[in-house]
Design an enzyme around this catalytic site. Structure first.
Site, PDB file in Angstrom:
ATOM      1  N   GLU A   1      32.762  -0.458   0.038  1.00 39.42           N
ATOM      2  CA  GLU A   1      33.391   0.555   0.892  1.00 39.42           C
ATOM      3  C   GLU A   1      34.877   0.242   0.978  1.00 39.42           C
ATOM      4  OE1 GLU A   1      31.560   1.155   4.733  1.00 39.42           O
ATOM      5  OE2 GLU A   1      33.489   1.594   5.675  1.00 39.42           O
TER       6      GLU A   1
ATOM      7  N   GLU B   1      41.347   4.034   9.253  1.00 35.72           N
ATOM      8  CA  GLU B   1      40.525   4.214  10.444  1.00 35.72           C
ATOM      9  C   GLU B   1      41.411   3.998  11.664  1.00 35.72           C
ATOM     10  OE1 GLU B   1      36.127   2.837  10.124  1.00 35.72           O
ATOM     11  OE2 GLU B   1      37.360   1.241   9.278  1.00 35.72           O
TER      12      GLU B   1
END
Length: 428
Positions: free
Chosen positions: A176, A181
């Site tokens: 990932e 974020e």
């Protein structure tokens, strides 16, 4: 980042992903050449040098209220118990729609019009999550999104990627790459992270980037990007590089980022890491996306020409990104083969790879070349005020062989003499 979240699982079924996935990962690449490669031929026509090729782009043009382009994105549905998120991701255009002004708007609402059930009971919020699985994957390149994020406790917007083999190997073996974020209690900070086997969840490898002067990311649009090449991922915000990760950062754990990945955009509400919304969180909240683009990685933010003797440019021969490609002088033509980004990590990069001293040599005349960025001393460069470009390991200067300035003159390292053939103008 050192977040407490345990997983970032995909909501659509793994069986569907297995049907979509391209299961052939690329082979591993060597860390350095065994010997110096011969000089590559010069390029006779600048037209042969292609600029960065755009492999995916969504500018979100379309009428207000329209759903996203279904040939590029699929919409996931359901809740996410693994992270203890509070929202239910809906289908259609209720929570993800174009605004008619060139934006995608992902909206989180405090509502439950469909009587949706979540892991904790009746869902309290709705939102949207989109991915390109089965529609688009990429291996390496420049991946970016220009976005304006929401604000408020409990908000968790993200732009990220998952390995396309997740249906076969599962998470975190799929890998990932979190491009961006943000959690609402950190309005000025975003995070970029790698997750893989043995370094997932709270053990992910990453860093944060904080705006100066107390600015909040929700106040304006910002461009979040990674430049991804074999054995390296570099993160930037608005063109400012803030971290670079290579296999050397994993402490011997497995690097799983040399294969196809697909893109994900989502706006979560609550969860282990951001915590739940509180009385001060206003709804609805919106993640506004101006564009998402993926290119071959040659047009890096802050990249420009390096000019030397005779006014010619430092050039990747044939515009080839292959390991061992000669680096030479050539007529300046503005192409990607002559756009060099000077990294905060001491590297000088073009075409997604690094300027490299062949075989890590330190002797006079050792040629320089293009090679996978690998964090070695052969790829470290210092730029003192005297306009030298110095490899500290060898304590030698970048030099045009024989003092030549003709097209195709090979570059090498040589004892620093102050001669014109060792003077460079670096554009940043």
């Amino acid at each position: 980042m050192n977040s407490p979240r345990p997983t970032r699982r995909l909501l659509v079924s793994l069986a569907s992903l297995m049907a979509f996935a391209s299961l052939s990962a690329l082979p591993a690449h060597g860390a350095s050449p065994s010997a110096a490669e011969p000089a590559a031929r010069s390029v006779g026509a600048p037209a042969a040098r292609a600029a960065a090729a755009v492999t995916f782009a969504d500018e979100f043009d379309g009428p207000a209220g329209a759903a996203v382009d279904g040939t590029k994105w699929q919409t996931e549905t359901g809740d996410n118990a693994d992270n203890h998120e509070r929202q239910y991701y809906t289908a259609g255009n209720r929570n993800a729609a174009l605004d008619g002004q060139g934006h995608l708007v992902v909206t989180a609402r405090r509502e439950n019009p469909g009587d949706y059930a979540c892991w904790y009971g009746r869902c309290e919020y709705t939102s949207a999550r989109l991915n390109t699985a089965g529609r688009f994957t990429t291996t390496y390149g420049h991946v970016e999104a220009r976005m304006k994020i929401p604000r408020g406790q409990g908000m968790w917007p993200a732009f990220w990627m998952l390995g396309d083999d997740i249906g076969r190997v599962g998470w975190p073996d799929s890998g990932e790459i979190d491009v961006m974020e943000n959690v609402g209690f950190e309005p000025s900070t975003v995070h970029g992270t790698l997750h893989g086997p043995g370094y997932s969840g709270s053990g992910g490898i990453g860093a944060g980037y904080t705006l100066p002067g107390g600015q909040a990311f929700a106040d304006a649009f910002h461009t979040f990007a990674v430049d991804w090449s074999p054995n390296a991922v570099t993160w930037s915000v608005d063109g400012a590089v803030y971290q670079r990760r290579t296999p050397a950062d994993l402490g011997g754990r497995r690097w799983v980022f040399d294969k196809p990945f697909f893109l994900i955009l989502n706006l979560a509400v609550g969860g282990y890491w951001p915590g739940d919304p509180d009385g001060g969180t206003a709804f609805p909240q919106q993640l506004v996306v101006d564009h998402v683009r993926v290119s071959t990685g040659t047009a890096q933010p802050g990249a420009g020409p390096i000019t030397g003797i005779g006014g010619r440019c430092v050039d990747v021969a044939g515009a080839s990104p292959a390991n061992g490609t000669a680096v030479q002088l050539y007529d300046c033509n503005g192409t990607a083969a002559q756009r060099w980004a000077v990294g905060t990590d001491g590297t000088i990069r073009a075409l997604g790879k690094c300027l490299d001293v062949a075989s890590g040599g330190t002797g006079d005349g050792t040629p320089v070349q293009l090679w996978d960025c690998n964090g070695t001393a052969a790829q470290q460069w210092a730029l003192p005020a005297a306009r030298d470009v110095v490899n500290p390991q060898a304590n030698k200067c970048l030099d045009a062989a024989g003092g030549g300035s003709a097209n195709g003159t090979r570059l090498r390292i040589w004892t620093c003499t102050g001669a014109a053939q060792q003077k460079w103008t670096v554009t940043r």
